[in-house]
Design an enzyme around this catalytic site. Structure first.
Site, short mmCIF file in Angstrom:
data_model
loop_
_atom_site.label_atom_id
_atom_site.label_comp_id
_atom_site.label_asym_id
_atom_site.label_seq_id
_atom_site.Cartn_x
_atom_site.Cartn_y
_atom_site.Cartn_z
N ARG A 162 7.83 10.55 5.07
CA ARG A 162 7.12 9.58 5.90
C ARG A 162 7.38 10.06 7.33
NH1 ARG A 162 5.18 6.10 1.83
NH2 ARG A 162 6.78 5.93 0.26
N ARG A 181 3.44 -3.00 -5.45
CA ARG A 181 3.69 -4.06 -4.49
C ARG A 181 2.42 -4.87 -4.22
NH1 ARG A 181 6.68 -0.68 -0.70
NH2 ARG A 181 8.34 -0.29 -2.18
N ASP A 215 0.25 4.14 -8.13
CA ASP A 215 -0.25 2.77 -8.23
C ASP A 215 -1.72 2.64 -8.64
OD1 ASP A 215 2.11 1.67 -7.58
OD2 ASP A 215 1.67 1.41 -5.45
N ASN A 250 -14.39 16.47 -31.36
CA ASN A 250 -15.61 17.23 -31.73
C ASN A 250 -16.74 16.34 -32.21
OD1 ASN A 250 -14.30 16.40 -34.06
ND2 ASN A 250 -14.95 18.18 -35.23
N GLU A 253 6.00 -5.58 -9.36
CA GLU A 253 6.91 -5.78 -8.25
C GLU A 253 6.43 -6.88 -7.29
OE1 GLU A 253 7.03 -1.92 -6.63
OE2 GLU A 253 8.80 -2.33 -5.43
N GLN A 275 0.55 18.16 -33.77
CA GLN A 275 -0.57 17.74 -32.91
C GLN A 275 -1.21 16.45 -33.38
OE1 GLN A 275 -2.98 21.59 -31.90
NE2 GLN A 275 -1.75 22.01 -33.67
N GLY A 284 -1.21 9.07 -0.41
CA GLY A 284 -1.75 7.74 -0.66
C GLY A 284 -2.65 7.26 0.47
N HIS A 344 12.43 3.95 -9.99
CA HIS A 344 11.90 5.29 -9.76
C HIS A 344 11.70 6.14 -11.00
CE1 HIS A 344 12.43 4.21 -5.62
NE2 HIS A 344 11.63 5.23 -5.34
N VAL A 345 12.15 5.63 -12.12
CA VAL A 345 11.84 6.30 -13.38
C VAL A 345 10.33 6.56 -13.46
CG1 VAL A 345 11.67 5.85 -15.86
CG2 VAL A 345 13.79 5.39 -14.65
P1 ADP Z 1 1.12 6.77 1.42
O1 ADP Z 1 0.35 7.93 1.88
O2 ADP Z 1 1.81 7.03 0.12
O3 ADP Z 1 0.33 5.50 1.46
P2 ADP Z 1 2.53 6.04 3.90
O4 ADP Z 1 1.71 4.82 4.14
O5 ADP Z 1 3.98 5.95 4.11
O6 ADP Z 1 2.34 6.58 2.43
O7 ADP Z 1 1.95 7.18 4.81
C1 ADP Z 1 2.50 8.46 4.82
C2 ADP Z 1 2.44 9.04 6.22
O8 ADP Z 1 1.09 9.13 6.66
C3 ADP Z 1 3.12 8.20 7.27
O9 ADP Z 1 4.52 8.45 7.31
C4 ADP Z 1 2.44 8.67 8.52
O10 ADP Z 1 2.96 9.90 8.96
C5 ADP Z 1 1.02 8.91 8.07
N1 ADP Z 1 0.22 7.72 8.38
C6 ADP Z 1 0.09 6.60 7.65
N2 ADP Z 1 -0.72 5.71 8.24
C7 ADP Z 1 -1.12 6.27 9.41
C8 ADP Z 1 -1.96 5.86 10.49
N3 ADP Z 1 -2.57 4.67 10.49
N4 ADP Z 1 -2.14 6.71 11.51
C9 ADP Z 1 -1.54 7.91 11.51
N5 ADP Z 1 -0.74 8.35 10.53
C10 ADP Z 1 -0.51 7.56 9.49
#
Ligand code: ADP
Ligand code: ADP
Length: 769
Positions: free
Chosen positions: A88, A210, A166, A522, A264, A653, A118, A298-299
């Site tokens: 992050r 979440r 997710d 098939n 969660e 199989q 994500g 985290h599993v």
């Molecule tokens: P995910 O991609 O799994 O949703 P995050 O929301 O933590 O995870 O985003 C991962 C990284 O993408 C962040 O740490 C940040 O560097 C970048 N990022 C997320 N949102 C923004 C945003 N609005 N503007 C710029 N960079 C962003």
């Protein structure tokens, strides 16, 4: 879009540089995506750079940005998480951070980015692209780059791939990692089930999610959980009593265990979180059941990626490179994704906006579909509350067992009962049918069937044609008004024979439906059959083990024989997921020159850092070039360079617990079939009698590209190669070249139907009859 046909051979990446990064939370399958981007990029002549540690690596530059080679992505297909690191990155959220990142890219001439992450990561990517020209201007003003560099790097192309367990990204059917996370959850549930069975326990299981209850909902469906709580569907006041009542009813129904799945982020209708401990206390105080809580954590992100995730990620990686090659300043940044079985491109901006507007996933068709099926199957009303249709419906399995058949039977029986029918189970296919092994089957009889492998009803390959009179007699004795046949190619033949016998036997003038269930995949009229996914996973896991057995042993080539009859699905798609060097299938004829060039290819490979080879051969790929022959040929020709080992995978199989996908596919498709049967019964009921003799009352329900379709079996005859028991056209043959490209073979790839950007909203599959 221009009218000229796009040709794969015309696409060149010469002079282009592509950066690939994984960002945000990790997910299984990200490595497969990185591998595909690297290899496809190099294949088309581009330079590819790893950007380590997500956006942080892009901001920091230095060693974090490293040129990738073909070999550098070897052996990472089967590894979970992300090898190139993810993080992050706070800095990238700021303008300064993005300015630094832009500088690092310009320094290396990287103007193509492939972001795997994500919604957060993709939002960041979208912003980065929108700002790009501004960032370049600033860099020029600050004297960090010159005008020429700004000119040369003026266009930034971005393609996103959604990696997130997710499955919370609007516009995509499946995100990379979701299927593997489901595998992890179901493995745990299966393990818990055995201990809970022994002690009559209740288990409360918390799964990730979440804001999105997809994992919880789909795993609840896959294991037949008693209750599920998800953020999208806060339960109404009084849910506590309702839930406890349901649990005690299920216990009374001879069920020895209860499973409650909680996402969660589950909340009640007052926005108050619902915790696993709260649920446990409730169950203990109201019912006195022995109750345990398991929090999966985290599993779910761990372990090796499933076959589906590897295939999804490999396909998307290749598509991403194609999209980058075709991108121009006027095309918007896109997300590559899969809709049904088809690769699609969606405008990144729209996807991101949908997510930020937080369009509740409940509106997504796939989510809704899962929810409705779960509801349909989990609440058993008292018999007196059910409608009574006075129709009798028989269910049977035909052909070889396939994982997921039992889930389909369970779902058919329960949905049938809910629709008011009396459900009959037939043992041992049509052999049991003509022998009268037909008995009524109840709601409780099928409890716990979703997770069982094989066929509990019993299955035989016997075709009905020789026993028509006896079968007709049984239909009269038990007053059967409709048939549901679940099986492979034989089931298709059975239905055809019964349809054709309608002219001589009026008893067969009843609605009949078949569901494709066979590991070979098939059956005509469907892209996928129940059981194929479980089998693919078994093949891929075994290939992983076999490959690993050679670590430490230098230069070894494995020849592996897969099942499938004449259908190369398992070999070809399994080969793609396992990272095979060569796959031999019946659909793609090969001769001695091919064999020779394959051996030479492996000899070349052994000169590099990668010193093992994997060759898959479908059992009927060639009558004379048998597995033994190929093994001996490779052994002889490889002398002094590599040695060979041979494995015939055989019945492993066909066995094993069904994969989450097969459980749910079986469940959903059977529910749909029974609803169709109910409709057809109503339509054909006249003067106290069911009479259905039209083509559209003997159908196969299959998955075709993006839709589920009922197709009259007679109409499928033309599409079938009866001699080899395969459909004349098979969609997955389009994937076959991918495996070759990723194994460094020159080949051609059909790009004609990719490339169209589709609006996010239109991508949802259409409802078919
Ligand atoms: P995910 O991609 O799994 O949703 P995050 O929301 O933590 O995870 O985003 C991962 C990284 O993408 C962040 O740490 C940040 O560097 C970048 N990022 C997320 N949102 C923004 C945003 N609005 N503007 C710029 N960079 C962003
Ligand atoms: P739906 O109700 O739309 O079928 P799912 O959430 O079960 O919803 O799956 C979404 C799509 O992803 C399906 O249409 C299917 O094509 C695809 N899919 C998911 N998992 C697998 C798998 N393991 N093998 C093949 N296809 C899969």
């Amino acid at each position: 879009m221009s009218d000229t046909k796009k040709l794969f051979e015309d696409l060149s990446g010469a002079g282009k540089s592509i950066g690939v990064l994984t960002s945000g939370g990790d997910a299984q399958g990200m490595n497969a995506a990185v591998r595909a981007v690297v290899r496809m990029g190099i294949y088309v002549g581009a330079k590819v750079y790893f950007i380590h540690e997500g956006y942080q690596g892009m901001v920091d530059g230095g060693d974090n940005i490293e040129e990738a080679s073909w070999e550098s992505v070897s052996s990472m297909l089967q590894v979970g998480g992300t090898v190139i690191g993810s993080a992050r990155c706070k800095e990238f959220r700021s303008h300064e951070g993005r300015l630094k990142a832009a500088h690092q890219l310009v320094l290396r001439g990287i103007t193509n980015l492939c972001v795997i992450g994500g919604d957060g990561s993709l939002t960041g990517a979208n912003l980065f692209r929108e700002e790009w020209s501004g960032l370049l201007e600033e860099l020029v003003q600050q004297g960090l780059i010159d005008e020429e560099a700004a000119q040369n790097n003026s266009e930034l192309h971005i393609v996103g791939m959604v990696g997130s367990i997710d499955n919370d990204f609007c516009g995509t059917d499946m995100t990379i990692g979701t299927d593997s996370a489901l595998h992890r959850i179901i493995e745990v549930v299966d393990a818990i089930m055995t201990t809970a069975q022994s002690h009559q326990r209740t288990f409360v299981l918390e799964v990730m999610g979440r804001h999105c209850g997809y994992l919880a909902l789909v795993s609840a469906l896959a294991c037949g959980a008693d209750w599920v709580l998800i953020p999208e569907m806060p339960p109404e006041d009084g849910w506590e009593e309702h839930m406890c009542q349901k649990l005690s009813e299920n216990r009374a129904d001879k069920k020895r265990l209860n499973i409650i799945i909680v996402a969660e982020g589950a909340i009640d209708c007052h926005n108050k979180p619902i915790t696993t401990n709260h649920i446990k206390e409730l169950v203990v105080s109201c019912l006195g059941f022995d109750t345990r809580v398991t929090i999966l954590g985290h599993v779910q992100r761990g372990g090796t990626p499933s076959a589906f995730d590897r295939i999804l990620a490999s396909r998307m990686g290749v598509e991403a490179v194609l999209a980058l090659l075709e991108a121009s300043d006027s095309t918007p940044a896109c997300v590559v994704s899969l809709c049904g079985n088809q690769a699609v491109r969606l405008p990144l901006m729209e996807c991101v906006q949908m997510v930020s507007a937080y369009v509740s996933l409940i509106f997504c068709r796939s989510f809704e579909n899962n929810l409705n099926t779960y509801k349909l199957l989990s609440y058993h009303k008292a018999d007196s509350e059910l409608p009574n249709s006075s129709f009798n419906v028989a269910v049977l399995n035909v052909g070889a067992p396939a994982a997921g058949m039992n889930a389909a039977v369970r779902s058919a029986v329960r949905v049938g009962i809910k629709e008011g029918h009396k459900m009959f189970a037939v043992n041992d296919g049509f052999e049991g049918f003509y022998n009268g092994q037909i008995k009524e089957i109840t709601w409780g009889d099928v409890a716990g069937w979703t997770g069982q492998g094989g066929s509990i009803l019993g299955t035989k390959r016997t075709l009905p044609a020789k026993h028509l009179d006896k079968i007709a007699e049984q239909i009269r004795i038990h007053n059967i008004n409709a048939l549901l046949v679940i099986g492979g190619f034989e089931a298709f033949e059975c239905l055809l024979q019964l349809y054709e016998a309608r002219t001589s036997h009026e008893d067969f003038c009843i609605p009949m439906c078949m569901l494709p269930a066979t590991i070979s995949n098939n059956v005509p009229g469907t892209d996928l059959s129940i059981g194929a996914d479980t089998s693919l996973n078994a093949i891929v896991e075994t290939c992983d083990r076999i490959k690993q057995s050679a670590s430490g042993t230098k230069r070894r080539v494995f020849i592996i024989e897969t099942m499938g009859g004449y259908c190369g699905y398992l070999a070809s798609v399994g080969g793609l997921a396992a990272g095979a060097d060569t796959v031999y299938i019946y659909e793609e004829p090969f001769d001695i020159r091919d064999l020779q060039s394959n051996v030479e290819h492996l000899t070349e490979k052994m000169k590099t850092g990668i010193q093992r080879g994997l060759v898959l051969r479908n059992e009927n790929s060639n009558e004379n070039f048998t597995t033994d022959f190929i093994y001996q040929l490779y052994s002889e020709e490889g002398k002094g360079v590599f040695d060979c080992r041979k494995n015939v995978l055989g019945h492993m199989q066909q066995g094993g617990a069904p994969s989450p996908f097969d459980r749910n596919f079986g469940t959903k498709i059977a529910a749909k079939a029974i609803q169709w049967i109910s409709r057809k019964l109503k339509e054909s009921y006249k003067d106290g009698k069911v009479f259905a003799n039209t083509e559209d009352t003997a159908c196969l329900l299959g998955m075709r590209r993006r839709t589920m379709a009922f197709q009259p079996v007679v109409q499928l005859k033309d599409e079938t190669d009866f001699a080899h028991r395969i459909p004349k056209e098979q969609w997955w043959l389009k994937l076959h070249p991918l495996m070759k490209i990723l194994a460094k073979y020159k080949t051609s790839y059909d790009v004609s139907d990719s490339g169209q950007l589709e609006p996010v909203t239109r991508v949802r599959p259409k409802k078919a009859d």
